[in-house]
Design a protein around this motif. Structure first.
Motif, PDB file in Angstrom:
ATOM      1  N   SER A  26      -8.614  10.490  16.888  1.00 35.89           N
ATOM      2  CA  SER A  26      -9.023  11.043  18.191  1.00 35.89           C
ATOM      3  C   SER A  26      -8.022  12.094  18.671  1.00 35.89           C
ATOM      4  O   SER A  26      -8.406  13.159  19.147  1.00 35.89           O
ATOM      5  CB  SER A  26      -9.148   9.923  19.221  1.00 35.89           C
ATOM      6  N   SER A  27      -6.727  11.798  18.518  1.00 39.36           N
ATOM      7  CA  SER A  27      -5.696  12.757  18.925  1.00 39.36           C
ATOM      8  C   SER A  27      -5.697  13.990  18.031  1.00 39.36           C
ATOM      9  O   SER A  27      -5.510  15.109  18.504  1.00 39.36           O
ATOM     10  CB  SER A  27      -4.313  12.103  18.890  1.00 39.36           C
ATOM     11  N   LEU A  28      -5.895  13.780  16.748  1.00 36.30           N
ATOM     12  CA  LEU A  28      -5.952  14.903  15.817  1.00 36.30           C
ATOM     13  C   LEU A  28      -7.055  15.875  16.204  1.00 36.30           C
ATOM     14  O   LEU A  28      -6.884  17.095  16.123  1.00 36.30           O
ATOM     15  CB  LEU A  28      -6.154  14.384  14.385  1.00 36.30           C
ATOM     16  N   LEU A  29      -8.164  15.343  16.679  1.00 35.84           N
ATOM     17  CA  LEU A  29      -9.288  16.185  17.091  1.00 35.84           C
ATOM     18  C   LEU A  29      -9.000  16.964  18.373  1.00 35.84           C
ATOM     19  O   LEU A  29      -9.680  17.942  18.666  1.00 35.84           O
ATOM     20  CB  LEU A  29     -10.557  15.338  17.253  1.00 35.84           C
ATOM     21  N   VAL A  30      -7.976  16.563  19.122  1.00 33.64           N
ATOM     22  CA  VAL A  30      -7.555  17.322  20.296  1.00 33.64           C
ATOM     23  C   VAL A  30      -6.785  18.564  19.849  1.00 33.64           C
ATOM     24  O   VAL A  30      -6.925  19.639  20.419  1.00 33.64           O
ATOM     25  CB  VAL A  30      -6.688  16.452  21.238  1.00 33.64           C
ATOM     26  N   TYR A  31      -5.983  18.409  18.796  1.00 35.38           N
ATOM     27  CA  TYR A  31      -5.120  19.489  18.316  1.00 35.38           C
ATOM     28  C   TYR A  31      -5.818  20.475  17.376  1.00 35.38           C
ATOM     29  O   TYR A  31      -5.420  21.622  17.271  1.00 35.38           O
ATOM     30  CB  TYR A  31      -3.916  18.918  17.558  1.00 35.38           C
ATOM     31  N   GLN A  32      -6.811  19.994  16.640  1.00 36.64           N
ATOM     32  CA  GLN A  32      -7.432  20.808  15.599  1.00 36.64           C
ATOM     33  C   GLN A  32      -8.952  20.763  15.713  1.00 36.64           C
ATOM     34  O   GLN A  32      -9.513  19.735  16.098  1.00 36.64           O
ATOM     35  CB  GLN A  32      -7.034  20.277  14.212  1.00 36.64           C
ATOM     36  N   PRO A  33      -9.623  21.857  15.328  1.00 33.18           N
ATOM     37  CA  PRO A  33     -11.089  21.850  15.329  1.00 33.18           C
ATOM     38  C   PRO A  33     -11.630  20.861  14.280  1.00 33.18           C
ATOM     39  O   PRO A  33     -10.970  20.597  13.267  1.00 33.18           O
ATOM     40  CB  PRO A  33     -11.482  23.283  14.973  1.00 33.18           C
ATOM     41  N   PRO A  34     -12.811  20.312  14.525  1.00 38.42           N
ATOM     42  CA  PRO A  34     -13.381  19.306  13.615  1.00 38.42           C
ATOM     43  C   PRO A  34     -13.409  19.720  12.142  1.00 38.42           C
ATOM     44  O   PRO A  34     -13.099  18.908  11.272  1.00 38.42           O
ATOM     45  CB  PRO A  34     -14.801  19.096  14.152  1.00 38.42           C
ATOM     46  N   ASN A  35     -13.745  20.989  11.854  1.00 35.72           N
ATOM     47  CA  ASN A  35     -13.816  21.394  10.444  1.00 35.72           C
ATOM     48  C   ASN A  35     -12.440  21.340   9.771  1.00 35.72           C
ATOM     49  O   ASN A  35     -12.337  21.009   8.592  1.00 35.72           O
ATOM     50  CB  ASN A  35     -14.483  22.766  10.281  1.00 35.72           C
ATOM     51  N   ASN A  36     -11.370  21.639  10.510  1.00 31.26           N
ATOM     52  CA  ASN A  36     -10.013  21.536   9.941  1.00 31.26           C
ATOM     53  C   ASN A  36      -9.632  20.083   9.675  1.00 31.26           C
ATOM     54  O   ASN A  36      -9.003  19.772   8.668  1.00 31.26           O
ATOM     55  CB  ASN A  36      -8.983  22.165  10.880  1.00 31.26           C
TER      56      ASN A  36
END
Length: 163
Positions: free
Chosen positions: A109-119
């Motif tokens: 969930s936190s990763l999706l705050v920092y990076q776009p979903p495709n990344n």
């Protein structure tokens, strides 16, 4: 070895995370705790408070570089998540050099705050098979609020899921 996704409610999230960390620490020799939502110092404090052997843990901290002046902490590596390629290289090098047998990703969930979903999808499509080939367990946490996110759904297809 095995990829497991834990989808957890926001309420009591940290309590559940460190309960799971305690359980996996009994079965692992060296653990890389990738923290995307708390500092390495906070992770270490929570490990101590939960009577978890902190010596087994190496922390990959992407929070501290964005909030505080970095100071050296034993078994902690700081990495900025803005450069996903450098983040991935640091993670994989740490896993190989320290002979890590379990990686904890806190949290998707936190990763999706920092990076776009495709990344995020590309990162996971790269590291999951890498860890499987090296027989490294991968534990991924996500918030229940993100359970319907397309990336979380993709991870569900690659992992055993606990809700």
């Amino acid at each position: 070895m095995k990829t497991r996704l834990y989808i957890l409610p926001y309420k009591n999230y940290n309590e559940k995370v460190f309960s799971i960390a305690k359980r996996i620490s009994g079965n692992s020799k060296r653990i890389c705790y990738v923290t995307l939502n708390k500092t390495c110092m906070a992770v270490h404090e929570s490990l101590k408070n939960n009577k978890i052997d902190i010596k087994k843990f190496y922390c990959l901290d992407s929070v501290t570089p964005n909030l505080f002046k970095k100071k050296p902490i034993a078994n902690c590596i700081y990495v900025d998540l803005k450069n996903l390629s450098k983040f991935t290289d640091t993670l994989l090098n740490l896993v190989k050099l320290k002979k890590i047998d379990t990686v904890v990703l806190d949290s998707l969930s936190s990763l999706l705050v920092y990076q776009p979903p495709n990344n995020v999808t590309k990162l996971l499509e790269y590291v999951v098979p890498f860890f499987e080939e090296l027989k490294i367990n991968l534990i991924i946490f996500a918030l229940k609020d993100d359970a319907n996110n397309s990336v979380v759904k993709q991870v569900e297809m690659m992992a055993a899921v606990s809700k």
